[in-house]
Every structure is written in C-alpha cells, then in structure tokens.
Design an enzyme around this catalytic site. Structure first.
Site, PDB file in Angstrom:
ATOM      1  N   CYS A 244       0.837  -1.193   0.000  1.00  0.00           N
ATOM      2  CA  CYS A 244       0.000   0.000   0.000  1.00  0.00           C
ATOM      3  C   CYS A 244       0.878   1.251   0.000  1.00  0.00           C
ATOM      4  O   CYS A 244       2.022   1.235   0.471  1.00  0.00           O
ATOM      5  CB  CYS A 244      -0.911  -0.016   1.226  1.00  0.00           C
ATOM      6  SG  CYS A 244      -2.076   1.359   1.284  1.00  0.00           S
TER       7      CYS A 244
ATOM      8  N   ASP B 129       0.439   3.714   1.849  1.00  0.00           N
ATOM      9  CA  ASP B 129       0.399   4.266   3.202  1.00  0.00           C
ATOM     10  C   ASP B 129       1.814   4.543   3.718  1.00  0.00           C
ATOM     11  O   ASP B 129       2.692   3.677   3.665  1.00  0.00           O
ATOM     12  CB  ASP B 129      -0.309   3.275   4.136  1.00  0.00           C
ATOM     13  CG  ASP B 129      -0.699   3.913   5.454  1.00  0.00           C
ATOM     14  OD1 ASP B 129       0.191   4.456   6.135  1.00  0.00           O
ATOM     15  OD2 ASP B 129      -1.893   3.868   5.807  1.00  0.00           O
TER      16      ASP B 129
ATOM     17  N   ARG C  73       2.981   4.678   6.552  1.00  0.00           N
ATOM     18  CA  ARG C  73       3.371   3.901   7.741  1.00  0.00           C
ATOM     19  C   ARG C  73       3.887   2.519   7.383  1.00  0.00           C
ATOM     20  O   ARG C  73       4.373   1.802   8.246  1.00  0.00           O
ATOM     21  CB  ARG C  73       2.173   3.769   8.687  1.00  0.00           C
ATOM     22  CG  ARG C  73       1.630   5.089   9.215  1.00  0.00           C
ATOM     23  CD  ARG C  73       0.294   4.892   9.891  1.00  0.00           C
ATOM     24  NE  ARG C  73      -0.723   4.437   8.956  1.00  0.00           N
ATOM     25  CZ  ARG C  73      -1.961   4.106   9.296  1.00  0.00           C
ATOM     26  NH1 ARG C  73      -2.323   4.169  10.572  1.00  0.00           N
ATOM     27  NH2 ARG C  73      -2.830   3.697   8.392  1.00  0.00           N
TER      28      ARG C  73
ATOM     29  N   HIS D 138      -2.308  -4.158   4.832  1.00  0.00           N
ATOM     30  CA  HIS D 138      -2.121  -3.852   6.255  1.00  0.00           C
ATOM     31  C   HIS D 138      -3.456  -3.529   6.902  1.00  0.00           C
ATOM     32  O   HIS D 138      -4.356  -2.939   6.281  1.00  0.00           O
ATOM     33  CB  HIS D 138      -1.157  -2.678   6.430  1.00  0.00           C
ATOM     34  CG  HIS D 138      -1.668  -1.369   5.898  1.00  0.00           C
ATOM     35  ND1 HIS D 138      -2.279  -0.429   6.688  1.00  0.00           N
ATOM     36  CD2 HIS D 138      -1.669  -0.855   4.652  1.00  0.00           C
ATOM     37  CE1 HIS D 138      -2.620   0.618   5.952  1.00  0.00           C
ATOM     38  NE2 HIS D 138      -2.260   0.388   4.711  1.00  0.00           N
TER      39      HIS D 138
ATOM     40  N   CYS E 120      -6.072  -0.121   6.729  1.00  0.00           N
ATOM     41  CA  CYS E 120      -5.862   0.455   5.395  1.00  0.00           C
ATOM     42  C   CYS E 120      -6.976   1.455   5.065  1.00  0.00           C
ATOM     43  O   CYS E 120      -8.166   1.107   5.066  1.00  0.00           O
ATOM     44  CB  CYS E 120      -5.821  -0.656   4.348  1.00  0.00           C
ATOM     45  SG  CYS E 120      -5.625  -0.056   2.656  1.00  0.00           S
TER      46      CYS E 120
END
Length: 754
Positions: free
Chosen positions: A577, A579, A581, A633, A636
């Site tokens: 992803c 993202d 993080r 994750h 998400c």
C-alpha cells in the site's frame, strides 16, 4: 496452504516438514526431560509429563510457530530449592507451580510481554551462540561414554565440584570405546544422510537424526551379541520409566496439596517460578524469532498466557515447571519445522513413547543423541556468526562476546543480564553522541551554527550539550532547534537558559526553534523568524539524514554503494500500500537491492493498470524474481473507504476494485457484527483477491509454463504490533474455477516459435 473460513491457516499444510522436525525434537527432548527432572530432585516421570504438556498444551495455545516448550535446564536450581523450601513435599511444590501458572496468565493480560522488545539483538545472538558452545562442551562427555552427569545439566561449575572442562578431561582420560565407536559411526551417518538427501529427494522425508538413532541402536545391539566388551550398559542409554499398562498411568500422577494454600513458602516459590520462567520464556522466544527463516514474530503476551496455562496443568497433574526451551526450539528450526504442528507432534510422540514404547526407547544410546546435539550446537555457534558480528562494529561485537562468555560461565539469565549491562553502556555512549547535530554555515559576515536536538534529551546529555555550548565561537549566530524533541530534561533546559547570559557576553546571537520556546517557554529574541527557520530546517533535515545514512553504510561496508551501482538482482517483488506507515524494507529487515517494490492505494493488482503490469513483467521476465508478495495492512484507508458510501472524488474509480471484493464476499462480511473485525477481515479478503489476480495474469502464467521458480504470497501487516502475518494463500485450493476459466495455454505460442 488451505485456509478455513475465518482466514486461519491449515495446521497440517506442512505436515511432512513438521513431522520430520517433531520427530527429531522428540528424540532430543526425551533424555533432556528425564535429565532435568533428575537434576531438579523431582520424580523422573514429572519431567516427561512436563515435556508432553509443553508440546500438547503450550504448543496448541502458543502464538509461536517454532518454539518448543518443556522442562528447562535454567529452572533446575529453582525447582530444587523450591522443593527444599516446602520441606521436600513434592505435592506442596506442585501447588506453587499451579499458582505460578496463574500469575503468568495474569502477566499476559497485563501485557508484561513488552519486556521482550528491550533485549538487544547482539545479546540475543550472543545467547544463541553460547547455548551452541555449551551444547558442544556438555555433549562431548556423553559422546565419549561418560554419562554419570544427567542430560540437561548446563551449569559450568557443578555441584559435585567438577566443571565443564574437567568433565571433558575425565571423559578423554577414561573413554568407553563402545560409545566412541557409536559416536563416530553416528557422525558418518549424519553427514552421509544429509548428502544423500540432497541427491535423492525421496530420502528427504526421513530425518538424518532418526537414521543416526537407528544406526547407533543397531550397532549397540550388534555389540551386545558379538562383542559384549563394547556393549553399552543402561547407564549410557535412555532411561524411560516403563509402564506395564494404561491402568498404571493414574498411579504415576501426583496432585497438589491444596491444604497448604495458606503456606507463605508456597507463594514465595510460586512468585520465583513465575518471574524466572517468564523471563526465560521471553528470552527464548525472542531468540527463536531471530532464527526463524520467515522472521515471524511471536505475540509475547499470548506466549505468557500459554506458558501460564501449561504450568497450571503441570502443577495439577504432577509436572515440573515448563518454559520455552531454546535447545529444543533451535533443534526444531534447524530440522526444517514450518509451523507449531511440530511442537504438538513432539508432545504426541513423548506421550506415545511413555505409554507404549518405553522398552524400545531404552535401547537408544546417549552417544547417538550427543552427536545430534553437537551438530545443533555447531550450527548455533559457527565461526561465521562471530565474523558477522565483528563486522558490525565494537558496539555490537562486544555485548555479543560478553554475553557468550557470561552465559557459558554462569547461567542463562545472569549471562543475559551481564550482556545487557554492556549493551546499555554502548546505548548510553551513543546517546551522549547523538543528543544533538551540529551544522555550521560560514559566510563573509558571520558564522551560522545550528544545533538540532534529538527526540529524547535526558540528563545524560547534559554534559555534552554544556560542553558544545561553552565552546561556541564568539560573534556567531546560534539556533537551538527542538522540533523533533518529545522530551527535554529539566537539567538540560537549565543549561540552555544559563547559556542565554553567557551568549550575551560572547556577542552570540541566540535563537530557539519551535519546540524549545513553545513548550518550555524560553524567551525568543525579538524579530526572530522561527517559523521560517522551522520549515527550512524540517526540509533540510532530510538531506542531513541522508548524509548520516551514507556515513553509516560506508562505516559498515566501504564498498556498499559501489556494489549497489553494479545492478540489482532482487529475489522478491513486493506489492504494498502507498500508506506512509508501511515501509517494505523496514518491516522486512531487507537492504536496498533485495526487493523490487510497487506501491499503490490498497495494494491492488489490476490487470488493466499498465503501470503495474509493466512493473510485474519487468520483475518476472527480466529480474527473474522468485517470490511475489502482496502485502496489505490492517487499518488500510483505501479498504475502509471502500466499505463506506462516501463520495471521495477521482479515487472512487480506483476503490471500485475493492468494492468488487466486498461484493464477492458480502455474505461472510455481513455476518461479522463487530466493525473492527469486519474491517480486518475485509483487508485479508482484499489481499486474497489480489493474490488471485496475480495468478490470473498472463505474465505469471507464462513464467510458470516455462518452469520458472516463482511463488506468490499474501501477507498482512499489523501496524499496531509491527508483525507481518503470512496468510498462507494457495489459490488452487481456494478458487475452484481457476483452471477452468482463467488458466491460459501457451502451447500454441511455443509451437509457433519453433
């Protein structure tokens, strides 16, 4: 691996590998359980009983894939002194074990397992190497036929006045030639079988350790028939209590004496067992996770609960305390275990052996088992491990070596404690160095100095900061930036405040950026544009961090970037992803060049996405990657948005792909009433569908038609815990329509090219 409806992996997916490793661990655990019980002053059967409980009860409840639990050598002194403390009444001691188990369960619910995160890697690796060396040293006498000391006695200085080295000297001075011959033949059998297994695939199912045991047993039987002088006596073989029938089992069980529930000695013993067993377990699972080839992470709090239940059961039916045991766990890993089934199998085999096969087990020579453990020890303490730690620098190598030496000459917990002290020394030393970064800019008019404070500035940094402030040059401009600081100790603030007066005397223009002045109310000079400086320094910090990273890499390997520039040969294609993080290299511990990475919102595999398909083709056909990993994750944002009906703009067109996943699995998802669980399950199902989409692509199917070594995996990353879980997805087992609808035939293309 097949998945059930809840998404849990099939326990029997790797049965062949787990059975082989479980069998090897059983062979190793059998004499260790007996030896530890003997050394602890407890009934022999209590050791076997705890081994069975460690396999069946703890193995079933544990979140570890590879840890093996049972009676531990590190608890022998605790058990011995505990039994003595309660006036040598074993039934009273069992009550303490029950209470210790309850305390461990409470510790698990209190989330005390977080302690495991504070063990430095160098110390854990030192513990593993030390265990390897101890195994070798302690098994040499058994290999030579000196078996007067029980298996499982790991202390360097022994109660009988001897030590590890004098025992080896005694064994060399008075060897049992039958045992020596069995050891030599066992070594040859072990090495030969490993070589044959690599050449003849059908032999790989039979573990070399089993061959060693069978060869050693047969050789001793031959000695007893034809050369009695070389035959081993019962002292030199496994000594398992023989049960005549199942009706005898209840007579072997011992139950706790609950009438002693008010005895304060019981609680002292229970607290001691709970603390020591918990610490040893946390250390061992951390070490086991280090050895795990897949780098899976064991939930520490769940492990404490599982160990607590194990000790509760052990105390109720007559077993001695259990912990995770690194000797058996490392043997399990090095034997090729893939899941927790191996731990359960080893427990089943222990149970069957004591019920039905005790007579046959007692023919196994300890010399053959010694050879197996010596090889396990060698793999844990190979010279290459010491070389690798040396290359990492003194701050890693010294705690590693100190831990090795300390564990060998003391015991596991004391050795770890000494290693931790050395490790903490280096941490404090580095902390003193990194309390600030100093950047100096010089122009024709003045000198501009920027001091960037780190995230946590404690009183330990007071001296270094005072020194740098004292040595600042006259007539300069100085900025102290606390943008990154979440904590600045009061002592440090006093040093900075005092320096304000010194700065005036030295004609230093002093300024403070962001966190310093706002949080700690240090007065800024007038017309000081701190916001502008904050923005500039936040951006510039990225470049500073880059230079620091380059310096660290070159310090570890002067040829790092030169080697990197030669090209990439990654084995993994990682789809994750976008993202911020989720950082693939960070969460997998890989270096630049080891993974080829593609990122998008919600880690989608869309066959009409030319960007993704181009990357996939390059990864498979040019880079020849061996593994494709789709990693989603929990939490998400893309998946969460797809579960809602809110309008988000252009991205809604992309999110339609996730909504299709919801449509396919609506019945299962709508049946989940708890929102968080539904969200998590949706994340897993999205990963599963993307793995399936990978299988549908012509790029991957064409590679498989050419016999490419390519495997596809589905992972989910838990941001809250930092753990990556392999969802063990095999589309051919889940998607029954795969071969009928999506599978492509490349025969015509192959024929046209000929």
């Amino acid at each position: 691996m097949k998945n059930n409806q809840a998404g849990a992996p099939d326990l029997f997916a790797h049965f062949r590998d787990d059975f082989r490793s479980g069998l090897v661990v059983f062979l190793v655990a059998l004499p260790l359980c007996l030896g530890i019980a003997l050394a602890s002053g407890a009934p022999l059967f209590s050791g076997i009983l705890s081994g069975i409980i460690g396999g069946l009860v703890v193995g079933s409840l544990s979140g570890s894939s590879l840890s093996i639990s049972g009676p531990a050598a590190g608890l022998t002194v605790i058990v011995l002194s505990g039994i003595h403390r309660v006036d040598n009444h074993f039934e009273t001691f069992l009550l303490a074990v029950v209470i210790a188990g309850i305390l461990q369960i409470i510790l698990g619910f209190l989330r005390a397992g977080v302690i495991s995160l504070f063990f430095p890697s160098a110390v854990i690796r030192g513990m593993l190497a030390a265990i390897g060396i101890i195994l070798i040293l302690k098994q040499i006498p058994h290999a030579l036929g000196d078996d007067k000391d029980a298996e499982g006695e790991f202390e360097f200085f022994q109660l009988d006045g001897e030590n590890t080295l004098t025992e080896i000297a005694n064994a060399i001075g008075d060897p049992q030639f039958g045992a020596v011959l069995i050891s030599i033949v066992s070594i040859v059998a072990l090495l030969s079988w490993d070589i044959l297994g690599k050449r003849i695939r059908s032999l790989q199912f039979i573990p070399a350790s089993l061959v060693v045991v069978l060869v050693g047993t047969m050789l001793n039987i031959i000695f007893s028939v034809y050369i009695p002088a070389l035959a081993l006596q019962p002292l030199h073989m496994v000594s398992l209590p023989v049960i005549k029938g199942l009706q005898d089992v209840p007579n072997l069980l011992v139950f706790p004496d609950f009438s002693q529930i008010a005895n304060p000695k019981v609680y002292i013993t229970a607290i001691t067992i709970a603390i020591v067993a918990s610490l040893e377990t946390l250390l061992n699972i951390e070490a086991t996770d280090k050895l795990d080839p897949l780098k899976r992470r064991t939930p520490a709090n769940r492990e404490l609960k599982a160990q607590g239940v194990g000790n509760l059961v052990a105390g109720l039916i007559g077993g001695i305390p259990v912990t995770s045991v690194i000797v058996r766990s490392s043997t399990n890993i090095l034997s090729g275990a893939k899941s927790k089934l191996s731990a359960i199998i080893h427990g089943v085999l222990l149970l069957l052996s004591v019920l039905f096969f005790a007579r046959f087990m007692n023919y196994i020579p300890l010399a053959s088992l010694a050879v197996i453990l010596i090889f396990v020890g060698y793999k844990l303490a190979k010279w290459e491990i010491f070389q690798e730690m040396y290359k990492l620098g003194l701050s890693q190598f010294l705690p590693f070596v100190v831990t090795v030496v300390a564990v060998i000459f003391t015991d596991l917990l004391i050795g770890i404690g000494i290693g931790m002290i050395v490790g903490i020394f280096f941490i404090l030393r580095e902390n003193l160095k990194t309390s600030y970064f100093l950047t100096t800019k010089i122009n024709q008019k003045n000198r501009h100095i920027h001091i960037d404070l780190s995230e946590h500035v404690s009183f330990l940094n007071k001296a270094s900061i005072a020194e740098i402030l004292e040595n600042l040059p006259d007539n300069s401009t100085v900025e102290i930036d606390g943008t990154k600081s979440t904590f600045i100790d009061h002592d440090v603030l006093e040093v900075i405040k005092d320096f304000q007066e010194t700065a005036k005397a030295k004609n230093i223009t002093l300024g403070f950026v962001n966190q310093i002045n706002r949080t700690y109310n240090i007065k800024l000079p007038e017309n000081h544009n701190h916001e502008h400086i904050h923005v500039q320094n936040t951006y510039q910090q990225l470049l500073v961090n880059n230079k620091k990273w380059v310096a660290e890499k070159l310090n570890m390997d002067p040829d790092f970037f030169e080697d990197m520039a030669k090209g990439q040969q990654p084995r993994f294609f990682f789809i994750s992803c976008s993202d911020s993080r989720v950082h693939p290299n960070e969460i997998t511990g890989t270096q630049p060049g080891e993974m080829f990475i593609h990122r998008n919102v919600a880690n989608l595999v869309v066959n009409t996405d030319l960007n993704f398909m181009s990357v996939l083709q390059y990864a498979v056909e040019v880079l020849k990657v061996e593994h494709i990993i789709v990693c989603g994750h929990y939490g998400c944002g893309g998946v969460k948005a797809a579960l809602e009906n809110t309008y988000h703009g252009l991205i809604d067109k992309w999110l339609l792909n996730i909504k299709d996943v919801y449509r396919l699995h609506r019945a299962e998802l709508d049946a989940i009433t708890e929102p968080d669980e539904k969200f998590k399950r949706m994340v897993e199902l999205n990963i599963r569908e993307q793995v399936y989409n990978i299988h549908k692509t012509s790029v991957v199917q064409k590679a498989w038609s050419s016999n490419a070594r390519l495997r596809v995996h589905g992972w989910v990353y838990d941001i809250r815990e930092g753990i990556v879980k392999d969802l063990q997805i095999r589309p051919e087992d889940i998607f029954y329509e795969y071969g009928h609808i999506y599978k492509l035939d490349f025969k015509e293309e192959e024929n046209s090219g000929q």
